[in-house]
Design a protein around this motif. Structure first.
Motif, PDB file in Angstrom:
ATOM      1  N   ALA A  84      -0.554   1.435  12.915  1.00  0.00           N
ATOM      2  CA  ALA A  84       0.035   2.043  11.723  1.00  0.00           C
ATOM      3  C   ALA A  84       1.172   1.190  11.187  1.00  0.00           C
ATOM      4  O   ALA A  84       1.339   1.053   9.965  1.00  0.00           O
ATOM      5  CB  ALA A  84       0.528   3.450  12.040  1.00  0.00           C
ATOM      6  N   ARG A  85       1.955   0.587  12.084  1.00  0.00           N
ATOM      7  CA  ARG A  85       3.064  -0.260  11.632  1.00  0.00           C
ATOM      8  C   ARG A  85       2.545  -1.507  10.932  1.00  0.00           C
ATOM      9  O   ARG A  85       3.078  -1.921   9.899  1.00  0.00           O
ATOM     10  CB  ARG A  85       3.949  -0.647  12.828  1.00  0.00           C
ATOM     11  N   VAL A  86       1.493  -2.126  11.488  1.00  0.00           N
ATOM     12  CA  VAL A  86       0.917  -3.319  10.860  1.00  0.00           C
ATOM     13  C   VAL A  86       0.410  -2.993   9.459  1.00  0.00           C
ATOM     14  O   VAL A  86       0.661  -3.730   8.495  1.00  0.00           O
ATOM     15  CB  VAL A  86      -0.209  -3.903  11.728  1.00  0.00           C
ATOM     16  N   ILE A  87      -0.296  -1.878   9.328  1.00  0.00           N
ATOM     17  CA  ILE A  87      -0.831  -1.491   8.022  1.00  0.00           C
ATOM     18  C   ILE A  87       0.302  -1.186   7.051  1.00  0.00           C
ATOM     19  O   ILE A  87       0.255  -1.577   5.879  1.00  0.00           O
ATOM     20  CB  ILE A  87      -1.776  -0.287   8.174  1.00  0.00           C
ATOM     21  N   ALA A  88       1.344  -0.506   7.536  1.00  0.00           N
ATOM     22  CA  ALA A  88       2.481  -0.186   6.663  1.00  0.00           C
ATOM     23  C   ALA A  88       3.209  -1.453   6.237  1.00  0.00           C
ATOM     24  O   ALA A  88       3.568  -1.614   5.062  1.00  0.00           O
ATOM     25  CB  ALA A  88       3.437   0.766   7.387  1.00  0.00           C
ATOM     26  N   TYR A  89       3.452  -2.378   7.189  1.00  0.00           N
ATOM     27  CA  TYR A  89       4.107  -3.650   6.855  1.00  0.00           C
ATOM     28  C   TYR A  89       3.311  -4.397   5.793  1.00  0.00           C
ATOM     29  O   TYR A  89       3.848  -4.852   4.783  1.00  0.00           O
ATOM     30  CB  TYR A  89       4.216  -4.555   8.094  1.00  0.00           C
ATOM     31  N   ALA A  90       2.010  -4.548   6.047  1.00  0.00           N
ATOM     32  CA  ALA A  90       1.167  -5.340   5.146  1.00  0.00           C
ATOM     33  C   ALA A  90       1.077  -4.688   3.766  1.00  0.00           C
ATOM     34  O   ALA A  90       1.087  -5.383   2.748  1.00  0.00           O
ATOM     35  CB  ALA A  90      -0.221  -5.517   5.750  1.00  0.00           C
ATOM     36  N   SER A  91       1.000  -3.380   3.726  1.00  0.00           N
ATOM     37  CA  SER A  91       0.899  -2.690   2.434  1.00  0.00           C
ATOM     38  C   SER A  91       2.169  -2.870   1.618  1.00  0.00           C
ATOM     39  O   SER A  91       2.107  -3.194   0.418  1.00  0.00           O
ATOM     40  CB  SER A  91       0.622  -1.200   2.658  1.00  0.00           C
ATOM     41  N   LEU A  92       3.320  -2.676   2.256  1.00  0.00           N
ATOM     42  CA  LEU A  92       4.576  -2.838   1.526  1.00  0.00           C
ATOM     43  C   LEU A  92       4.794  -4.292   1.127  1.00  0.00           C
ATOM     44  O   LEU A  92       5.257  -4.582   0.013  1.00  0.00           O
ATOM     45  CB  LEU A  92       5.747  -2.345   2.390  1.00  0.00           C
ATOM     46  N   ALA A  93       4.445  -5.219   2.021  1.00  0.00           N
ATOM     47  CA  ALA A  93       4.569  -6.637   1.695  1.00  0.00           C
ATOM     48  C   ALA A  93       3.660  -7.008   0.531  1.00  0.00           C
ATOM     49  O   ALA A  93       4.036  -7.818  -0.330  1.00  0.00           O
ATOM     50  CB  ALA A  93       4.235  -7.488   2.920  1.00  0.00           C
ATOM     51  N   THR A  94       2.480  -6.416   0.471  1.00  0.00           N
ATOM     52  CA  THR A  94       1.561  -6.698  -0.634  1.00  0.00           C
ATOM     53  C   THR A  94       2.138  -6.223  -1.957  1.00  0.00           C
ATOM     54  O   THR A  94       2.059  -6.926  -2.974  1.00  0.00           O
ATOM     55  CB  THR A  94       0.204  -6.018  -0.376  1.00  0.00           C
ATOM     56  N   LEU A  95       2.735  -5.037  -1.962  1.00  0.00           N
ATOM     57  CA  LEU A  95       3.349  -4.525  -3.190  1.00  0.00           C
ATOM     58  C   LEU A  95       4.488  -5.416  -3.664  1.00  0.00           C
ATOM     59  O   LEU A  95       4.585  -5.754  -4.855  1.00  0.00           O
ATOM     60  CB  LEU A  95       3.862  -3.102  -2.954  1.00  0.00           C
ATOM     61  N   LEU A  96       5.341  -5.828  -2.731  1.00  0.00           N
ATOM     62  CA  LEU A  96       6.472  -6.676  -3.103  1.00  0.00           C
ATOM     63  C   LEU A  96       6.001  -8.057  -3.556  1.00  0.00           C
ATOM     64  O   LEU A  96       6.509  -8.602  -4.545  1.00  0.00           O
ATOM     65  CB  LEU A  96       7.431  -6.805  -1.915  1.00  0.00           C
ATOM     66  N   LEU A  97       5.035  -8.624  -2.839  1.00  0.00           N
ATOM     67  CA  LEU A  97       4.509  -9.929  -3.220  1.00  0.00           C
ATOM     68  C   LEU A  97       3.823  -9.864  -4.572  1.00  0.00           C
ATOM     69  O   LEU A  97       3.974 -10.760  -5.405  1.00  0.00           O
ATOM     70  CB  LEU A  97       3.535 -10.428  -2.153  1.00  0.00           C
ATOM     71  N   GLY A  98       3.061  -8.796  -4.810  1.00  0.00           N
ATOM     72  CA  GLY A  98       2.385  -8.654  -6.093  1.00  0.00           C
ATOM     73  C   GLY A  98       3.353  -8.523  -7.248  1.00  0.00           C
ATOM     74  O   GLY A  98       3.167  -9.151  -8.300  1.00  0.00           O
ATOM     75  N   PHE A  99       4.411  -7.729  -7.072  1.00  0.00           N
ATOM     76  CA  PHE A  99       5.390  -7.561  -8.146  1.00  0.00           C
ATOM     77  C   PHE A  99       6.147  -8.860  -8.413  1.00  0.00           C
ATOM     78  O   PHE A  99       6.307  -9.276  -9.564  1.00  0.00           O
ATOM     79  CB  PHE A  99       6.371  -6.447  -7.775  1.00  0.00           C
ATOM     80  N   ALA A 100       6.606  -9.517  -7.340  1.00  0.00           N
ATOM     81  CA  ALA A 100       7.339 -10.776  -7.513  1.00  0.00           C
ATOM     82  C   ALA A 100       6.439 -11.850  -8.110  1.00  0.00           C
ATOM     83  O   ALA A 100       6.860 -12.614  -8.995  1.00  0.00           O
ATOM     84  CB  ALA A 100       7.897 -11.232  -6.167  1.00  0.00           C
ATOM     85  N   GLY A 101       5.189 -11.936  -7.644  1.00  0.00           N
ATOM     86  CA  GLY A 101       4.269 -12.925  -8.184  1.00  0.00           C
ATOM     87  C   GLY A 101       3.930 -12.672  -9.634  1.00  0.00           C
ATOM     88  O   GLY A 101       3.832 -13.612 -10.437  1.00  0.00           O
ATOM     89  N   ALA A 102       3.757 -11.400  -9.997  1.00  0.00           N
ATOM     90  CA  ALA A 102       3.478 -11.069 -11.391  1.00  0.00           C
ATOM     91  C   ALA A 102       4.635 -11.468 -12.290  1.00  0.00           C
ATOM     92  O   ALA A 102       4.435 -12.004 -13.396  1.00  0.00           O
ATOM     93  CB  ALA A 102       3.191  -9.575 -11.520  1.00  0.00           C
ATOM     94  N   LEU A 103       5.856 -11.239 -11.833  1.00  0.00           N
ATOM     95  CA  LEU A 103       7.035 -11.644 -12.615  1.00  0.00           C
ATOM     96  C   LEU A 103       7.075 -13.158 -12.799  1.00  0.00           C
ATOM     97  O   LEU A 103       7.299 -13.654 -13.914  1.00  0.00           O
ATOM     98  CB  LEU A 103       8.313 -11.176 -11.912  1.00  0.00           C
ATOM     99  N   ALA A 104       6.879 -13.879 -11.698  1.00  0.00           N
ATOM    100  CA  ALA A 104       6.982 -15.338 -11.754  1.00  0.00           C
ATOM    101  C   ALA A 104       5.907 -15.945 -12.650  1.00  0.00           C
ATOM    102  O   ALA A 104       6.176 -16.851 -13.456  1.00  0.00           O
ATOM    103  CB  ALA A 104       6.903 -15.915 -10.342  1.00  0.00           C
ATOM    104  N   VAL A 105       4.667 -15.457 -12.527  1.00  0.00           N
ATOM    105  CA  VAL A 105       3.585 -16.001 -13.342  1.00  0.00           C
ATOM    106  C   VAL A 105       3.761 -15.609 -14.806  1.00  0.00           C
ATOM    107  O   VAL A 105       3.540 -16.424 -15.717  1.00  0.00           O
ATOM    108  CB  VAL A 105       2.219 -15.519 -12.805  1.00  0.00           C
TER     109      VAL A 105
END
Length: 219
Positions: free
Chosen positions: A116-137
């Motif tokens: 559950a921790r791995v899934i939670a980490y990866a999910s939150l990291a995906t949201l943050l990476l997606g938002f930051a990447g969308a801003l940068a691009v």
């Protein structure tokens, strides 16, 4: 590393404040990118805030290096994630695992299972990476000749398709910096997706194995 070492004590004291600082950095960057009609005064405030926070991240990096000792290049190689987030501070919020470890040291045993921790980490990291990447691009693509990414909504849609490895192709970066960022997001998406699917598969195997062990023998 020993919990009583100077490095561990420094990490316990600074990880939460630095994570909050990274969210503030992301918010300031988002304001500069998205609020095109923002008065110049507030744009400068956001810029100086980002510079001050980047210096804070750099100081933390140097302190960690000095606490561990040794050659700088060796520290940079063995602490690759620290090096990356200093060079690219937008990725600093991805340091979720060390943050969680620091919190758990203060609260005791983890409340969630490993999977559950791995899934939670990866999910939150995906949201943050997606938002930051969308801003940068979006910052690189808007106004570029032949760009198909005209709004931030387009950028979010593109980031979602990229991180999930769907890749519809209806929106693609046309600038060189945008494509470089896209390449990094593709690699990050594959890694995070692999972590989630691998953890979920392992959890299912454990469930089936447990059921098989507890099943009474057939007569």
């Amino acid at each position: 590393m020993d919990d009583e070492s100077p490095y561990s004590r420094w990490e316990q004291r600074t990880e939460i404040p630095l994570f909050l600082a990274s969210l503030l950095f992301l918010a300031a960057y988002a304001a500069r990118v998205l609020a095109a009609s923002m008065p110049s005064f507030w744009k400068e405030v956001c810029l100086y805030t980002m510079i001050a926070l980047w210096l804070l991240f750099a100081v933390d990096y140097v302190v960690r290096w000095r606490l561990i000792g040794g050659r700088f290049l060796r520290f940079a190689r063995t602490h690759f994630l620290h090096t990356v987030v200093v060079i690219l501070p937008l990725l600093r919020p991805l340091r979720i695992v060390p943050l969680y470890d620091v919190i758990q040291r203060r609260q005791g045993q983890p409340r969630l299972s490993l999977h559950a921790r791995v899934i939670a980490y990866a999910s939150l990291a995906t949201l943050l990476l997606g938002f930051a990447g969308a801003l940068a691009v979006y910052q690189q693509e808007r106004g570029a000749p032949g760009a198909t990414m005209r709004t931030f909504g387009d950028a979010l849609w593109w980031a979602s398709a990229t991180l999930t490895t769907v890749g519809y192709g209806d929106i693609t970066p046309v600038t060189t910096p945008g494509r470089v960022i896209a390449t990094g997001m593709m690699a990050g998406g594959l890694a995070l997706l692999g972590a989630v699917t691998g953890s979920f598969s392992s959890w299912l195997l454990q469930i089936f194995s447990r059921e098989s062990d507890t099943k009474p023998p057939e007569s």
